[in-house]
Design a protein around this motif. Structure first.
Motif, PDB file in Angstrom:
ATOM      1  N   GLY A  94       0.842  -1.123  -0.066  1.00 33.80           N
ATOM      2  CA  GLY A  94       0.089   0.168  -0.148  1.00 33.80           C
ATOM      3  C   GLY A  94       0.668   1.259  -0.174  1.00 33.80           C
ATOM      4  O   GLY A  94       0.629   2.256  -0.788  1.00 33.80           O
ATOM      5  N   PHE A  95       1.726   1.420   0.714  1.00 31.79           N
ATOM      6  CA  PHE A  95       2.817   2.459   0.882  1.00 31.79           C
ATOM      7  C   PHE A  95       3.531   2.689  -0.354  1.00 31.79           C
ATOM      8  O   PHE A  95       3.469   3.829  -1.057  1.00 31.79           O
ATOM      9  N   LEU A  96       4.139   1.595  -0.794  1.00 32.34           N
ATOM     10  CA  LEU A  96       4.754   1.813  -2.322  1.00 32.34           C
ATOM     11  C   LEU A  96       3.776   2.010  -3.360  1.00 32.34           C
ATOM     12  O   LEU A  96       3.975   2.936  -4.259  1.00 32.34           O
ATOM     13  N   CYS A  97       2.429   1.534  -3.430  1.00 35.38           N
ATOM     14  CA  CYS A  97       1.389   1.828  -4.476  1.00 35.38           C
ATOM     15  C   CYS A  97       1.204   3.469  -4.479  1.00 35.38           C
ATOM     16  O   CYS A  97       1.201   4.117  -5.207  1.00 35.38           O
ATOM     17  N   VAL A  98       1.076   4.126  -3.036  1.00 37.33           N
ATOM     18  CA  VAL A  98       0.753   5.692  -2.749  1.00 37.33           C
ATOM     19  C   VAL A  98       2.013   6.290  -3.487  1.00 37.33           C
ATOM     20  O   VAL A  98       1.723   7.447  -3.909  1.00 37.33           O
ATOM     21  N   LEU A  99       3.307   5.728  -3.505  1.00 34.20           N
ATOM     22  CA  LEU A  99       4.215   6.560  -3.795  1.00 34.20           C
ATOM     23  C   LEU A  99       4.336   6.563  -5.443  1.00 34.20           C
ATOM     24  O   LEU A  99       4.923   7.646  -5.896  1.00 34.20           O
ATOM     25  N   THR A 100       3.661   5.847  -6.133  1.00 27.18           N
ATOM     26  CA  THR A 100       3.357   5.857  -7.432  1.00 27.18           C
ATOM     27  C   THR A 100       2.431   7.049  -8.062  1.00 27.18           C
ATOM     28  O   THR A 100       2.002   7.032  -9.136  1.00 27.18           O
ATOM     29  N   LYS A 101       1.773   7.544  -7.048  1.00 30.03           N
ATOM     30  CA  LYS A 101       0.769   8.471  -7.388  1.00 30.03           C
ATOM     31  C   LYS A 101      -0.480   7.991  -8.153  1.00 30.03           C
ATOM     32  O   LYS A 101      -0.861   8.734  -9.222  1.00 30.03           O
ATOM     33  N   PRO A 102      -1.392   7.067  -7.632  1.00 30.83           N
ATOM     34  CA  PRO A 102      -2.207   6.516  -8.377  1.00 30.83           C
ATOM     35  C   PRO A 102      -3.512   7.661  -8.188  1.00 30.83           C
ATOM     36  O   PRO A 102      -3.540   8.513  -7.340  1.00 30.83           O
ATOM     37  N   SER A 103      -4.610   7.768  -8.860  1.00 23.25           N
ATOM     38  CA  SER A 103      -5.656   8.549  -8.854  1.00 23.25           C
ATOM     39  C   SER A 103      -6.199   8.392  -7.253  1.00 23.25           C
ATOM     40  O   SER A 103      -6.193   7.034  -6.814  1.00 23.25           O
ATOM     41  N   VAL A 121      -2.049  -8.141  -5.181  1.00 19.99           N
ATOM     42  CA  VAL A 121      -1.037  -8.470  -6.416  1.00 19.99           C
ATOM     43  C   VAL A 121      -1.326  -7.304  -7.223  1.00 19.99           C
ATOM     44  O   VAL A 121      -0.360  -6.975  -7.898  1.00 19.99           O
ATOM     45  N   PHE A 122      -2.652  -6.966  -7.549  1.00 20.77           N
ATOM     46  CA  PHE A 122      -2.808  -5.739  -8.652  1.00 20.77           C
ATOM     47  C   PHE A 122      -1.781  -4.433  -8.083  1.00 20.77           C
ATOM     48  O   PHE A 122      -1.266  -4.063  -8.761  1.00 20.77           O
ATOM     49  N   MET A 123      -1.792  -4.086  -6.732  1.00 26.58           N
ATOM     50  CA  MET A 123      -1.242  -3.089  -6.222  1.00 26.58           C
ATOM     51  C   MET A 123       0.386  -3.031  -6.388  1.00 26.58           C
ATOM     52  O   MET A 123       1.098  -2.415  -6.912  1.00 26.58           O
TER      53      MET A 123
END
Length: 155
Positions: free
Chosen positions: A90-99, A142-144
């Motif tokens: 979740g943290f790494l995903c947020v770093l990618t700036k998703p909508s 998995v998606f994230m």
């Protein structure tokens, strides 16, 4: 990294989801204790059956498995097997700036799947229901992770 603060809606979404899932995991320890006290059993260590004010009538049978206690332990073990991955992914995903909408769907979707999985496990629902709820959370993880990897490789 000016985006990592609670004024950033993406990071705030992560913080809320992570906080909820951590509180849920910590609650499992408390629920285990409540169940052990209620059952006066399900203890694991020999010193747990020594005479104390909380256990005035110790009995070796208190070390035998108690299904109500063991059910909570299994739920907790399931959490411990998956929650660290969520916190990192979740943290790494947020770093990618998703909508913001995508982040909310993923992060809150995972939390909802884990809470529903807990309720299904706690109430003794059939394996198929628990497996379906577990699968939802796993697919979100998995998606994230794949999305994060693809964004990082493209950066």
């Amino acid at each position: 990294m000016d985006g990592i603060n609670l004024h950033d809606p993406l990071f705030a979404t992560y913080v809320v989801a992570a906080s909820l899932i951590i509180l849920k995991a910590v609650a499992m320890s408390w629920l285990t204790v409540v169940r052990m006290v209620r059952a006066q059993g399900g203890y694991r260590s020999p010193e747990d059956i020594k005479k104390t004010p909380l256990n005035p009538a110790p009995d070796p049978a208190q070390l035998l498995p108690n299904e109500d206690v063991e059910r909570i332990r299994r739920i907790q073990m399931n959490d411990l097997e998956s929650l660290p991955y969520f916190l990192v992914a979740g943290f790494l995903c947020v770093l990618t700036k998703p909508s913001l909408l995508l982040a909310q769907c993923l992060l809150y979707g995972y939390v909802a799947s884990r809470l529903l999985h807990f309720l299904a496990y706690l109430t003794g629902q059939i394996h198929d229901i628990r497996a379906m709820l577990w699968t939802v959370g796993s697919v979100i993880l998995v998606f994230m992770t794949v999305r994060t990897l693809l964004v990082a490789l493209g950066a």
